[in-house]
Design a protein around this motif. Structure first.
Motif, PDB file in Angstrom:
ATOM      1  N   LYS A   1      -1.904  -3.854  -5.634  1.00 24.66           N
ATOM      2  CA  LYS A   1      -3.268  -4.360  -5.457  1.00 24.66           C
ATOM      3  C   LYS A   1      -4.276  -3.566  -6.289  1.00 24.66           C
ATOM      4  O   LYS A   1      -5.275  -4.103  -6.733  1.00 24.66           O
ATOM      5  CB  LYS A   1      -3.662  -4.397  -3.984  1.00 24.66           C
ATOM      6  CG  LYS A   1      -3.788  -3.060  -3.328  1.00 24.66           C
ATOM      7  CD  LYS A   1      -4.192  -3.177  -1.874  1.00 24.66           C
ATOM      8  CE  LYS A   1      -4.297  -1.779  -1.332  1.00 24.66           C
ATOM      9  NZ  LYS A   1      -4.010  -1.563   0.003  1.00 24.66           N
ATOM     10  N   ASP A   2      -3.999  -2.261  -6.508  1.00 25.89           N
ATOM     11  CA  ASP A   2      -4.893  -1.432  -7.314  1.00 25.89           C
ATOM     12  C   ASP A   2      -4.155  -0.156  -7.729  1.00 25.89           C
ATOM     13  O   ASP A   2      -3.034   0.091  -7.291  1.00 25.89           O
ATOM     14  CB  ASP A   2      -6.205  -1.109  -6.569  1.00 25.89           C
ATOM     15  CG  ASP A   2      -5.977  -0.426  -5.228  1.00 25.89           C
ATOM     16  OD1 ASP A   2      -4.985   0.320  -5.070  1.00 25.89           O
ATOM     17  OD2 ASP A   2      -6.806  -0.639  -4.324  1.00 25.89           O
ATOM     18  N   ILE A   3      -4.790   0.636  -8.561  1.00 30.92           N
ATOM     19  CA  ILE A   3      -4.160   1.851  -9.082  1.00 30.92           C
ATOM     20  C   ILE A   3      -3.844   2.841  -7.963  1.00 30.92           C
ATOM     21  O   ILE A   3      -2.854   3.563  -8.022  1.00 30.92           O
ATOM     22  CB  ILE A   3      -5.034   2.487 -10.196  1.00 30.92           C
ATOM     23  CG1 ILE A   3      -4.242   3.547 -10.975  1.00 30.92           C
ATOM     24  CG2 ILE A   3      -6.287   3.100  -9.629  1.00 30.92           C
ATOM     25  CD1 ILE A   3      -3.370   2.992 -12.044  1.00 30.92           C
ATOM     26  N   GLU A   4      -4.648   2.854  -6.925  1.00 32.06           N
ATOM     27  CA  GLU A   4      -4.401   3.776  -5.809  1.00 32.06           C
ATOM     28  C   GLU A   4      -3.102   3.433  -5.083  1.00 32.06           C
ATOM     29  O   GLU A   4      -2.380   4.333  -4.649  1.00 32.06           O
ATOM     30  CB  GLU A   4      -5.585   3.810  -4.853  1.00 32.06           C
ATOM     31  CG  GLU A   4      -6.842   4.414  -5.464  1.00 32.06           C
ATOM     32  CD  GLU A   4      -6.607   5.765  -6.148  1.00 32.06           C
ATOM     33  OE1 GLU A   4      -5.880   6.623  -5.595  1.00 32.06           O
ATOM     34  OE2 GLU A   4      -7.137   5.951  -7.257  1.00 32.06           O
ATOM     35  N   GLU A   5      -2.802   2.147  -4.947  1.00 33.71           N
ATOM     36  CA  GLU A   5      -1.533   1.778  -4.333  1.00 33.71           C
ATOM     37  C   GLU A   5      -0.370   2.254  -5.208  1.00 33.71           C
ATOM     38  O   GLU A   5       0.641   2.749  -4.701  1.00 33.71           O
ATOM     39  CB  GLU A   5      -1.436   0.268  -4.103  1.00 33.71           C
ATOM     40  CG  GLU A   5      -0.128  -0.113  -3.424  1.00 33.71           C
ATOM     41  CD  GLU A   5       0.035  -1.597  -3.169  1.00 33.71           C
ATOM     42  OE1 GLU A   5       0.822  -1.928  -2.259  1.00 33.71           O
ATOM     43  OE2 GLU A   5      -0.599  -2.421  -3.867  1.00 33.71           O
TER      44      GLU A   5
END
Length: 141
Positions: free
Chosen positions: A85-89
């Protein structure tokens, strides 16, 4: 969002030293977790750079250099492509990854260009009528 997760080479991987049975099993379990979560798109390990070639492009001229290449830490030993979903995931998953090699090693995460990132380069006709082969050009899987 798609990201490429890059396992950087080490002196061991450049020598072609295989992972231990325990390391292989741990990576298999991690890969199974990625698949079960719907994250893993593709992935592969790479042979040492001694098996590779580099092509230097300068205008119309091409110069080919045979491996091996210096500075193992600058080379890629393997990669995977994840849909997150995003770079943090992606970072959260990468922190769960078993050590890809004995000793210090590095994992790099790089987002792919997506169609929206390239919209300024495309004409309305490009966006309205994709042609055969546009999937790669537009950064769409």
């Amino acid at each position: 969002m798609r990201v490429m997760v890059i396992m950087k080479a080490t002196e061991d991987s450049e020598r072609g030293t295989p992972p231990t049975a325990e390391a292989w099993a741990a990576m298999d379990r991690f890969t199974e977790d990625l698949v079960a979560a719907g994250i893993l798109v593709a992935g592969a390990g790479l042979k040492p750079s001694a098996h590779g070639r580099r092509i230097l492009c300068d205008g119309g001229r091409r110069t080919v250099t045979d491996g091996p290449f210096a500075e193992a830490r600058e080379l890629i030993a393997g990669f995977s492509i994840w849909e997150v979903k995003d770079i943090e995931e992606a970072v959260t998953w990468a922190k769960r990854c078993p050590d890809p090699a004995p000793g210090p090693c590095e994992i790099e995460i790089r987002p792919f260009f997506e169609g929206a990132d390239l919209a300024a380069l495309l004409t309305p006709e490009d966006l309205a009528t994709p042609r055969e082969g546009d999937r790669g050009r537009l950064g769409v899987a």
